[in-house]
Design a protein around this motif. Structure first.
Motif, PDB file in Angstrom:
ATOM      1  N   THR A 165       0.849  -1.197   0.000  1.00 36.68           N
ATOM      2  CA  THR A 165       0.000   0.000   0.000  1.00 36.68           C
ATOM      3  C   THR A 165       0.884   1.246   0.000  1.00 36.68           C
ATOM      4  O   THR A 165       1.989   1.238   0.533  1.00 36.68           O
ATOM      5  CB  THR A 165      -0.925   0.039   1.225  1.00 36.68           C
ATOM      6  OG1 THR A 165      -0.132  -0.039   2.431  1.00 36.68           O
ATOM      7  CG2 THR A 165      -1.901  -1.119   1.200  1.00 36.68           C
ATOM      8  N   ARG A 166       0.375   2.287  -0.578  1.00 41.06           N
ATOM      9  CA  ARG A 166       1.125   3.542  -0.711  1.00 41.06           C
ATOM     10  C   ARG A 166       1.179   4.282   0.624  1.00 41.06           C
ATOM     11  O   ARG A 166       0.192   4.361   1.356  1.00 41.06           O
ATOM     12  CB  ARG A 166       0.432   4.408  -1.768  1.00 41.06           C
ATOM     13  CG  ARG A 166       0.948   5.811  -1.882  1.00 41.06           C
ATOM     14  CD  ARG A 166       2.240   5.891  -2.680  1.00 41.06           C
ATOM     15  NE  ARG A 166       2.688   7.263  -2.757  1.00 41.06           N
ATOM     16  CZ  ARG A 166       2.236   8.153  -3.637  1.00 41.06           C
ATOM     17  NH1 ARG A 166       1.341   7.785  -4.544  1.00 41.06           N
ATOM     18  NH2 ARG A 166       2.695   9.386  -3.649  1.00 41.06           N
ATOM     19  N   ILE A 167       2.353   4.823   0.960  1.00 45.42           N
ATOM     20  CA  ILE A 167       2.506   5.690   2.128  1.00 45.42           C
ATOM     21  C   ILE A 167       2.396   7.124   1.633  1.00 45.42           C
ATOM     22  O   ILE A 167       3.297   7.640   0.958  1.00 45.42           O
ATOM     23  CB  ILE A 167       3.862   5.465   2.824  1.00 45.42           C
ATOM     24  CG1 ILE A 167       3.969   4.020   3.321  1.00 45.42           C
ATOM     25  CG2 ILE A 167       4.037   6.433   3.993  1.00 45.42           C
ATOM     26  CD1 ILE A 167       5.310   3.691   3.969  1.00 45.42           C
ATOM     27  N   ASP A 168       1.310   7.771   1.933  1.00 45.82           N
ATOM     28  CA  ASP A 168       1.026   9.088   1.348  1.00 45.82           C
ATOM     29  C   ASP A 168       2.072  10.141   1.681  1.00 45.82           C
ATOM     30  O   ASP A 168       2.449  10.950   0.835  1.00 45.82           O
ATOM     31  CB  ASP A 168      -0.357   9.569   1.802  1.00 45.82           C
ATOM     32  CG  ASP A 168      -1.479   8.727   1.205  1.00 45.82           C
ATOM     33  OD1 ASP A 168      -1.272   8.156   0.119  1.00 45.82           O
ATOM     34  OD2 ASP A 168      -2.543   8.628   1.842  1.00 45.82           O
ATOM     35  N   GLU A 169       2.559  10.138   2.939  1.00 47.21           N
ATOM     36  CA  GLU A 169       3.461  11.215   3.345  1.00 47.21           C
ATOM     37  C   GLU A 169       4.911  10.989   2.901  1.00 47.21           C
ATOM     38  O   GLU A 169       5.764  11.856   3.125  1.00 47.21           O
ATOM     39  CB  GLU A 169       3.414  11.414   4.865  1.00 47.21           C
ATOM     40  CG  GLU A 169       3.779  10.179   5.666  1.00 47.21           C
ATOM     41  CD  GLU A 169       2.593   9.311   6.009  1.00 47.21           C
ATOM     42  OE1 GLU A 169       2.620   8.687   7.086  1.00 47.21           O
ATOM     43  OE2 GLU A 169       1.640   9.250   5.208  1.00 47.21           O
ATOM     44  N   ASN A 170       5.207   9.827   2.306  1.00 52.60           N
ATOM     45  CA  ASN A 170       6.565   9.529   1.848  1.00 52.60           C
ATOM     46  C   ASN A 170       7.606   9.642   2.959  1.00 52.60           C
ATOM     47  O   ASN A 170       8.769   9.952   2.714  1.00 52.60           O
ATOM     48  CB  ASN A 170       6.959  10.433   0.675  1.00 52.60           C
ATOM     49  CG  ASN A 170       6.663   9.762  -0.663  1.00 52.60           C
ATOM     50  OD1 ASN A 170       6.234   8.617  -0.733  1.00 52.60           O
ATOM     51  ND2 ASN A 170       6.894  10.486  -1.743  1.00 52.60           N
TER      52      ASN A 170
END
Length: 291
Positions: free
Chosen positions: A125-130
């Motif tokens: 899953t993508r980590i939005d805050e990077n």
């Protein structure tokens, strides 16, 4: 696909380059302590164009699509010249080969560095805050809050099977969090007990054990072998005790009813011990002035 295989990675081809750490090995994360002896200098505020994903609680770096300008936050670690091979071998021994491959990229400040690049984002899953931080892992936050909530809901009533099952679930969830901790701190391969036993050597665990255990007791395995004893001055034996309680839950089910008081005490003690062990570990893995 078994992304957490036993196979480990080779070191990168360019061990003379610095290492861009965005996950387990950033200062302040549980893997950093394993690299501390090899560090010459750290540039803490670095970034690299890319995107972060997460699978099984582990961050994955992925190159950005052309035209995008996202930056993954991390730290640039420069190893002492005579220690680079040891440092990169340590990283390779902790990270699973099927999860990552070595890449060479430039940071946004123009420094060429080695970085662990994801082989696949399947199931991730993508980590939005990077910006990945192991302290935010649900097993270290929501899971422990749930264990505490179950423990403090009401006192145990003899004969209440539902309440017993709630306590058993809480204890198993607590051990899931502990196993996550040992994976992030020691290595991501299997052989769970080998990783768990490392915890007995941690000063944080030893100190918390002495603080939260006031009385000695023992538990028998399902095969009625020799008892396993809880003693506040015996970290290894006490860790085995708490794990034996976990094993008995898995094998004895309702028969554990007679040991309900032991289960409540074990949850209460181990939750407090683990909270303090984990917090101290994150503090010890922070960057120190000497680095």
């Amino acid at each position: 696909i078994d992304f957490l295989s036993e196979s480990t990675m080779p070191p990168p081809s360019r061990i003379d380059l610095p290492f861009f750490a965005y996950g387990l090995f950033k200062p302040g994360q549980l893997g950093f302590d394993s690299l501390r002896l090899y560090v010459q200098r750290i540039e803490p505020s670095e970034s690299m164009k890319g995107t972060l994903y997460e699978r099984d609680g582990v961050p994955l770096f992925v190159d950005v699509v052309e035209g995008q300008s996202e930056g993954v936050e991390g730290a640039l670690i420069i190893f002492s010249p005579e220690e680079t091979l040891r440092a990169y071998s340590t990283i390779a021994n902790i990270e699973p080969e099927r999860q990552y491959e070595w890449g060479i990229r430039e940071t946004e400040k123009g420094v060429t560095a080695n970085v662990l690049v994801a082989k696949s984002t399947q199931g991730a899953t993508r980590i939005d805050e990077n910006n990945w931080d192991g302290r935010r892992d649900p097993h270290f936050c929501e899971a422990l809050e749930l264990v505490d909530a179950i423990l403090t809901t009401s006192s145990f009533e003899m004969g209440n099977v539902k309440r017993l099952m709630e306590l058993q679930m809480a204890y198993m969830l607590l051990w899931t969090s502990i196993e996550r901790y040992t994976s992030l701190r020691y290595h991501l391969r299997t052989k769970v007990m080998a990783k768990i036993r490392h915890t007995a050597n941690e000063p944080g665990f030893r100190d918390a054990l002495k603080k939260h255990v006031s009385t000695e007791r023992e538990v028998y395995s399902t095969d009625a072998g020799a008892p396993v004893r809880l003693r506040k001055n015996n970290a290894k034996g006490s860790l085995d005790y708490y794990y034996q309680v976990r094993s008995n839950i898995a094998h004895r089910g309702k028969a554990l009813m007679v040991d309900s008081d032991m289960l409540v005490k074990s949850i209460t003690e181990l939750l407090a011990i683990f909270q303090e062990t984990k917090s101290r570990a994150f503090e010890e893995c922070g960057e120190r002035p000497s680095t």
